[in-house]
Design an enzyme around this catalytic site. Structure first.
Site, short mmCIF file in Angstrom:
data_model
loop_
_atom_site.label_atom_id
_atom_site.label_comp_id
_atom_site.label_asym_id
_atom_site.label_seq_id
_atom_site.Cartn_x
_atom_site.Cartn_y
_atom_site.Cartn_z
N TYR A 1 20.41 -25.40 6.35
CA TYR A 1 21.74 -25.17 6.90
C TYR A 1 22.72 -25.06 5.74
N ALA A 2 23.15 -23.82 5.45
CA ALA A 2 23.98 -23.58 4.27
C ALA A 2 25.44 -23.40 4.69
N GLN A 3 26.18 -24.47 4.60
CA GLN A 3 27.59 -24.43 5.00
C GLN A 3 28.50 -24.71 3.81
N TYR B 1 27.36 -36.77 2.92
CA TYR B 1 26.95 -35.59 3.70
C TYR B 1 27.28 -35.77 5.18
N GLU B 2 27.30 -34.64 5.87
CA GLU B 2 27.65 -34.62 7.29
C GLU B 2 29.08 -35.12 7.53
N GLU C 1 32.44 -36.30 4.83
CA GLU C 1 32.78 -37.42 3.93
C GLU C 1 33.39 -38.54 4.80
N ARG D 1 41.96 -47.90 8.81
CA ARG D 1 41.69 -49.30 9.19
C ARG D 1 41.55 -49.42 10.70
C1 LIG Z 1 12.11 -37.05 5.00
C2 LIG Z 1 13.26 -36.15 4.75
C3 LIG Z 1 14.19 -36.65 3.68
C4 LIG Z 1 15.29 -35.66 3.49
C5 LIG Z 1 16.47 -36.30 2.85
C6 LIG Z 1 17.59 -35.36 2.77
C7 LIG Z 1 18.71 -35.79 3.65
C8 LIG Z 1 19.63 -34.66 3.96
C9 LIG Z 1 20.36 -34.94 5.17
C10 LIG Z 1 21.40 -34.28 5.60
C11 LIG Z 1 21.84 -32.97 5.18
C12 LIG Z 1 23.27 -32.83 5.19
C13 LIG Z 1 23.82 -31.75 5.67
C14 LIG Z 1 25.27 -31.50 5.58
O1 LIG Z 1 26.02 -32.21 4.98
S1 LIG Z 1 25.82 -30.10 6.40
C15 LIG Z 1 27.52 -29.98 6.04
C16 LIG Z 1 28.33 -31.03 6.75
N1 LIG Z 1 29.71 -30.75 6.62
C17 LIG Z 1 30.62 -31.42 7.25
O2 LIG Z 1 30.34 -32.35 7.98
C18 LIG Z 1 32.03 -30.93 7.09
C19 LIG Z 1 33.05 -31.91 7.58
N2 LIG Z 1 34.17 -31.20 8.17
C20 LIG Z 1 34.33 -31.07 9.51
O3 LIG Z 1 33.50 -31.49 10.30
C21 LIG Z 1 35.59 -30.38 9.96
O4 LIG Z 1 36.01 -29.41 9.18
C22 LIG Z 1 36.70 -31.39 10.23
C23 LIG Z 1 36.27 -32.23 11.42
C24 LIG Z 1 36.98 -32.28 9.05
C25 LIG Z 1 38.01 -30.65 10.57
O5 LIG Z 1 37.77 -29.52 11.29
P1 LIG Z 1 38.93 -28.51 11.74
O6 LIG Z 1 38.28 -27.32 12.31
O7 LIG Z 1 39.88 -28.29 10.61
O8 LIG Z 1 39.58 -29.30 12.88
P2 LIG Z 1 40.88 -30.22 13.00
O9 LIG Z 1 40.82 -31.38 12.08
O10 LIG Z 1 42.10 -29.39 12.92
O11 LIG Z 1 40.72 -30.72 14.47
C26 LIG Z 1 40.96 -29.87 15.59
C27 LIG Z 1 40.36 -30.51 16.80
O12 LIG Z 1 38.95 -30.33 16.79
C28 LIG Z 1 38.31 -31.58 16.93
N3 LIG Z 1 37.01 -31.52 16.26
C29 LIG Z 1 36.76 -31.38 14.95
N4 LIG Z 1 35.44 -31.35 14.74
C30 LIG Z 1 34.87 -31.47 15.94
C31 LIG Z 1 33.51 -31.52 16.37
N5 LIG Z 1 32.51 -31.44 15.51
N6 LIG Z 1 33.30 -31.64 17.69
C32 LIG Z 1 34.30 -31.74 18.59
N7 LIG Z 1 35.62 -31.69 18.23
C33 LIG Z 1 35.87 -31.57 16.93
C34 LIG Z 1 39.25 -32.56 16.31
O13 LIG Z 1 38.98 -33.87 16.70
C35 LIG Z 1 40.56 -32.02 16.81
O14 LIG Z 1 40.72 -32.41 18.15
P3 LIG Z 1 42.13 -32.76 18.70
O15 LIG Z 1 42.56 -34.00 18.00
O16 LIG Z 1 41.90 -32.94 20.16
O17 LIG Z 1 43.03 -31.62 18.38
C1 LIG Z 2 22.70 -35.34 -0.74
C2 LIG Z 2 23.57 -34.29 -0.11
C3 LIG Z 2 23.00 -33.40 0.78
C4 LIG Z 2 23.78 -32.39 1.35
N1 LIG Z 2 23.19 -31.48 2.15
C5 LIG Z 2 23.92 -30.45 2.64
C6 LIG Z 2 23.32 -29.44 3.44
O1 LIG Z 2 22.13 -29.49 3.75
N2 LIG Z 2 24.07 -28.41 3.87
C7 LIG Z 2 25.39 -28.30 3.57
O2 LIG Z 2 26.01 -27.34 3.97
N3 LIG Z 2 25.99 -29.25 2.83
C8 LIG Z 2 25.30 -30.32 2.36
N4 LIG Z 2 25.92 -31.30 1.61
C9 LIG Z 2 27.35 -31.19 1.34
C10 LIG Z 2 28.18 -32.21 2.11
O3 LIG Z 2 28.19 -31.93 3.47
C11 LIG Z 2 29.59 -32.25 1.55
O4 LIG Z 2 29.50 -32.70 0.20
C12 LIG Z 2 30.48 -33.15 2.36
O5 LIG Z 2 30.74 -32.59 3.62
C13 LIG Z 2 31.80 -33.50 1.66
O6 LIG Z 2 32.49 -32.36 1.30
P1 LIG Z 2 33.02 -32.10 -0.20
O7 LIG Z 2 31.87 -32.27 -1.10
O8 LIG Z 2 33.75 -30.83 -0.14
O9 LIG Z 2 34.03 -33.29 -0.47
P2 LIG Z 2 35.60 -33.18 -0.54
O10 LIG Z 2 36.11 -32.81 0.80
O11 LIG Z 2 36.05 -32.37 -1.68
O12 LIG Z 2 35.95 -34.71 -0.78
C14 LIG Z 2 36.49 -35.23 -2.00
C15 LIG Z 2 37.48 -36.36 -1.63
O13 LIG Z 2 38.58 -35.81 -0.93
C16 LIG Z 2 38.83 -36.55 0.25
N5 LIG Z 2 39.35 -35.64 1.30
C17 LIG Z 2 38.97 -34.38 1.56
N6 LIG Z 2 39.65 -33.90 2.62
C18 LIG Z 2 40.45 -34.86 3.05
C19 LIG Z 2 41.40 -34.96 4.11
N7 LIG Z 2 41.62 -33.95 4.95
N8 LIG Z 2 42.04 -36.14 4.27
C20 LIG Z 2 41.82 -37.16 3.43
N9 LIG Z 2 40.94 -37.12 2.40
C21 LIG Z 2 40.27 -35.99 2.21
C22 LIG Z 2 37.49 -37.14 0.64
O14 LIG Z 2 37.66 -38.30 1.44
C23 LIG Z 2 36.89 -37.44 -0.73
O15 LIG Z 2 37.34 -38.71 -1.14
C24 LIG Z 2 25.16 -32.31 1.04
C25 LIG Z 2 25.74 -33.24 0.17
C26 LIG Z 2 24.95 -34.22 -0.41
C27 LIG Z 2 25.59 -35.19 -1.35
#
Ligand SMILES: CCCCCCCC/C=C\C/C=C/C(=O)SCCNC(=O)CCNC(=O)[C@H](O)C(C)(C)COP(=O)(O)OP(=O)(O)OC[C@H]1O[C@@H](n2cnc3c(N)ncnc32)[C@H](O)[C@@H]1OP(=O)(O)O
Ligand SMILES: Cc1cc2nc3c(=O)[nH]c(=O)nc-3n(C[C@H](O)[C@H](O)[C@H](O)COP(=O)(O)OP(=O)(O)OC[C@H]3O[C@@H](n4cnc5c(N)ncnc54)[C@H](O)[C@@H]3O)c2cc1C
Length: 650
Positions: A126-128, A406-407, A409, A508
């Site tokens: 999943y490349a996001q 991940y998933e 911050e 908090r």
């Molecule tokens: C044996 C195997 C071993 C393997 C080991 C490896 C382990 C690897 C494991 C994991 C892999 C990791 C993968 C990843 O990290 S994938 C990338 C993940 N990225 C993120 O999570 C990004 C985080 N950012 C967000 O989710 C969003 O951008 C956001 C929530 C911070 C903000 O989104 P935005 O569109 O800007 O929305 P708003 O803040 O403006 O909110 C609007 C409104 O929408 C609601 N909302 C936001 N997100 C959601 C959602 N997901 N579902 C439902 N509603 C959502 C939000 O609450 C607001 O609602 P409102 O208050 O009612 O207006």
């Molecule tokens: C081990 C690992 C595996 C991963 N796997 C995947 C994967 O499979 N696919 C994929 O797509 N991604 C993956 N990621 C990426 C991961 O999802 C992101 O690193 C994560 O969502 C945080 O985003 P960022 O790195 O841009 O941090 P940033 O958002 O730049 O965070 C930096 C700092 O800014 C703060 N900050 C940012 N925005 C706000 C805000 N709005 N309000 C207050 N504070 C804020 C944060 O709290 C943090 O302290 C992985 C990361 C790791 C470490």
């Protein structure tokens, strides 16, 4: 009653196991949901023990990344032959690729992609996240521009900061991936959407034209996973490679909106919901390692002349370790709730999404943070040997702590949870009732059940008095943050800037709310257990959990006089009393997590407790020990000493 006793075990561990006052089989079945799952776990472990080709040729701690990845790929390819579900080079395929197909593909796409994914005909991820943006998805730079003439999307990374960065298994393993890109059609930007994109040739595995892909290099931990980077240069994919269960794009380029704007984020919600259990397991692993080791490690005399004691006899050691066991159980119950809610969502109930997002974002943040902290406590509680990779704890910590990032911050996730709380506070201030029942947040609409906390000196306390206290704190912090937000807005500060200025208070409030949720889930969860001795153990763990948390937030409880100092003293006594009751069962309780030696991957935490002889064996595997004298010794240190000797002779 402890079914983990075997001949040849360290007598210090057998002595512990003989003290067991409950059935480890019943407790283990409860943790893993039923006895059938325990039976299956044991069959799989036995199968692993019998099939040597599945074993590591040497401890992986001594391998470099190249050989770790090769070894992992070897085992995964073998595992397909043996069992359906495999390990780390396929981690993201199972945790994100398949769930995205299930969650975001329409029926026709599912019929095409799902069987191939399940049969491992391709490997995906999943490349996001991009080099320049992770959290703020709206500012992702990768574009998918629709070309109605050819009915294709053209994928591009317009800048260096648009490079996909971090996706697990992207660097070397995957060949078909999900790319999250901004959809542009007929000149309009519709924001981030998911696309199914081939990046490597299915036969040669070479990267396809327009695709630049590779490994991002060594990280804090998880060395076996090839987290990768990706740049796309005019890569064309068919229109039907856009995931179309929710949003759709017609052949002429007209866009059809999804039922809920955030349905495209469903895979992240899924992972947040399921990773709560993974965290419980990681904390359970660390607790098992550190408690078993503490039962065989003797250090210091309590009474002079009476001999050294197991370090587990020290109250400080128990206070460090047993709350981690209690939290592992608490997280397991909390995770059951979020998984159930996700199943409801996947079954078609889209209306549940805001509640699911609210609870899973706060929970993901609190649970990953406390898991990482807990593993680190376990590591330090093992003294010097905890610092060795032989303990398994450094790698376990490095893996768990990644979950804080991940998933989503953690801080950002807590602020998402706070959005929900602030909305409720606004409703309450306007005397509005909840439009629909939500057992997680309904308490915020009520005033405190009692103006004063009911914690008293009983050593067998009612959990509801503590949960009410947590509700009180969460309610107070939520309304305080809300009122501050409103005051700032009345002073002319924009809503967005007011939000930023209240960030710490909002965090908090969200943490306190999440604590309340976990405590309630734990308290309700143990009611399902009918076996009285096991129930007694779970009640002791619940008591420890609840009063440990009281001590963690004592300042917030004392702040407005809801509790008095004396009640904090009672709470401390309840923690010490729970530790005293749990001590004789400590090893048996962690045995009941039922983690086998392969999962533990720790010389300190072995089931048989034969630690010291195996530490020596493990150290002998170090490649440095292949040479008595290192081949470069005489070039550097040897020469330096020789020169010094020659000089002193002059
Ligand atoms: C044996 C195997 C071993 C393997 C080991 C490896 C382990 C690897 C494991 C994991 C892999 C990791 C993968 C990843 O990290 S994938 C990338 C993940 N990225 C993120 O999570 C990004 C985080 N950012 C967000 O989710 C969003 O951008 C956001 C929530 C911070 C903000 O989104 P935005 O569109 O800007 O929305 P708003 O803040 O403006 O909110 C609007 C409104 O929408 C609601 N909302 C936001 N997100 C959601 C959602 N997901 N579902 C439902 N509603 C959502 C939000 O609450 C607001 O609602 P409102 O208050 O009612 O207006
Ligand atoms: C081990 C690992 C595996 C991963 N796997 C995947 C994967 O499979 N696919 C994929 O797509 N991604 C993956 N990621 C990426 C991961 O999802 C992101 O690193 C994560 O969502 C945080 O985003 P960022 O790195 O841009 O941090 P940033 O958002 O730049 O965070 C930096 C700092 O800014 C703060 N900050 C940012 N925005 C706000 C805000 N709005 N309000 C207050 N504070 C804020 C944060 O709290 C943090 O302290 C992985 C990361 C790791 C470490």
């Amino acid at each position: 009653m402890n079914s983990y006793i075997k001949p040849g075990d360290n007598p210090l561990l057998t002595e512990e196991r003989k003290k067991c006052q409950f059935s480890t089989d019943i407790l283990a079945a409860f943790y893993h949901e039923n006895a059938q799952k325990i039976k299956r776990r044991h069959e799989i472990y036995q199968y692993y023990l019998e099939n040597k080709e599945l074993h590591d040729p040497e401890p992986t701690e001594f391998m470099d990344r190249y050989h770790r990845l090769e070894n992992a790929e070897r085992k995964v390819s073998l595992l397909k032959k043996h069992v359906k579900k495999a390990g780390s080079p396929l981690g993201l395929h199972y945790t994100m690729m398949i769930p995205t197909i299930l969650n975001n593909a329409d029926d026709e796409q599912k019929a095409e992609w799902l069987p191939k994914a399940q049969n491992l005909e391709f490997i995906g991820t999943y490349a996001q996240t991009e080099l320049g943006h992770g959290t703020n998805l709206r500012f992702l730079e990768t574009t998918a521009t629709y070309d109605p003439k050819t009915q294709e999307f053209i994928l591009n990374s317009p800048t260096t900061s648009a490079a996909k960065w971090w996706p697990g298994n992207l660097g070397k393993s995957s060949n078909r991936i999900i790319v999250v890109a901004r959809l542009i059609s007929n000149g309009k930007d519709y924001g981030p959407h998911s696309f199914f994109v081939p990046i490597r040739d299915p036969i040669t595995h070479k990267s396809l034209p327009g695709v630049t892909v590779g490994d991002i290099g060594p990280k804090f931990g998880i060395p076996t996973v090839d987290n990768g980077f990706l740049l796309l240069n005019n890569v064309r994919i068919p229109r039907r490679n856009m995931f179309m269960k929710n949003a759709k794009l017609n052949p002429d380029g007209t866009y059809i909106s999804p039922k809920h704007a955030k349905l495209a984020y469903g895979t992240m919600v899924y992972v947040r919901a399921v990773m709560i259990r993974t965290m419980s397991h990681m904390l359970g692993l660390a607790s098992t390692i550190s408690i078993r080791y503490s039962a065989i490690r003797k250090q210091g005399e309590i009474e002079a002349g009476k001999g050294e004691v197991k370090v587990l006899e020290y109250q400080t050691q128990q206070y460090r370790l047993l709350p981690q066991v209690a939290r592992a159980w608490a997280f397991e119950f909390a995770g059951r709730y979020t998984r159930k809610l996700y199943a409801q969502f996947l079954g078609g109930d889209v209306d549940v999404l805001p509640a699911l997002h609210g609870v899973s974002s706060g929970l993901k943040a609190v649970v990953t943070h406390q898991t990482a902290q807990g593993i680190e406590q376990c590591r330090m509680a093992c003294g010097g040997h905890g610092y060795s990779e032989a303990s398994g704890l450094p790698q376990l910590f490095a893996t768990a702590v990644a979950g804080c990032t991940y998933e989503g911050e953690n801080m950002v996730m807590l602020l998402q949870s706070a959005r929900q709380l602030v909305k409720i506070a606004s409703d309450v201030r306007k005397n509005q009732k909840p439009t629909k029942q939500n057992p997680v947040t309904d308490y915020l609409y009520k005033t405190s059940a009692a103006t004063k906390c009911k914690i008293d000196q009983t050593t067998d306390p009612d959990p509801s008095s503590v949960i009410e206290a947590f509700e009180h704190v969460a309610r107070r912090l939520t309304f305080a943050a809300f009122d501050k937000l409103e005051q700032l807005k009345q002073r002319g500060i924009s809503a967005e800037n007011a939000w930023v200025q209240c960030g710490v208070d909002l965090r908090r409030a969200a943490t306190a709310h999440t604590r309340t949720f976990i405590a309630r889930q734990f308290s309700n969860g143990i009611l399902e257990m009918r076996d009285l001795p096991v129930q007694a153990v779970l009640k002791d763990l619940l008591q420890l959990y609840l009063f440990y948390e009281v001590l963690e937030c004592d300042g917030d409880l004392l702040y407005d006089g809801y509790v008095i100092g004396q009640q904090i003293e009672y709470s401390k006594n309840n923690v010490y009393e729970a530790l005293r009751r749990l001590r004789p069962n400590a090893v048996s309780i962690v045995d009941s997590f039922d983690f086998n030696d392969r999962e533990l991957n720790s010389v300190l935490g072995r089931r048989d407790g034969n630690v010291y002889e195996n530490m020596l064996e493990w150290a002998k595997s170090s490649p440095l020990n292949k040479h008595d004298v290192m081949p470069f010794h005489h070039k550097y240190l040897g020469k330096m000493m020789e020169d010094a000797r020659q000089q002193s002779k002059l």
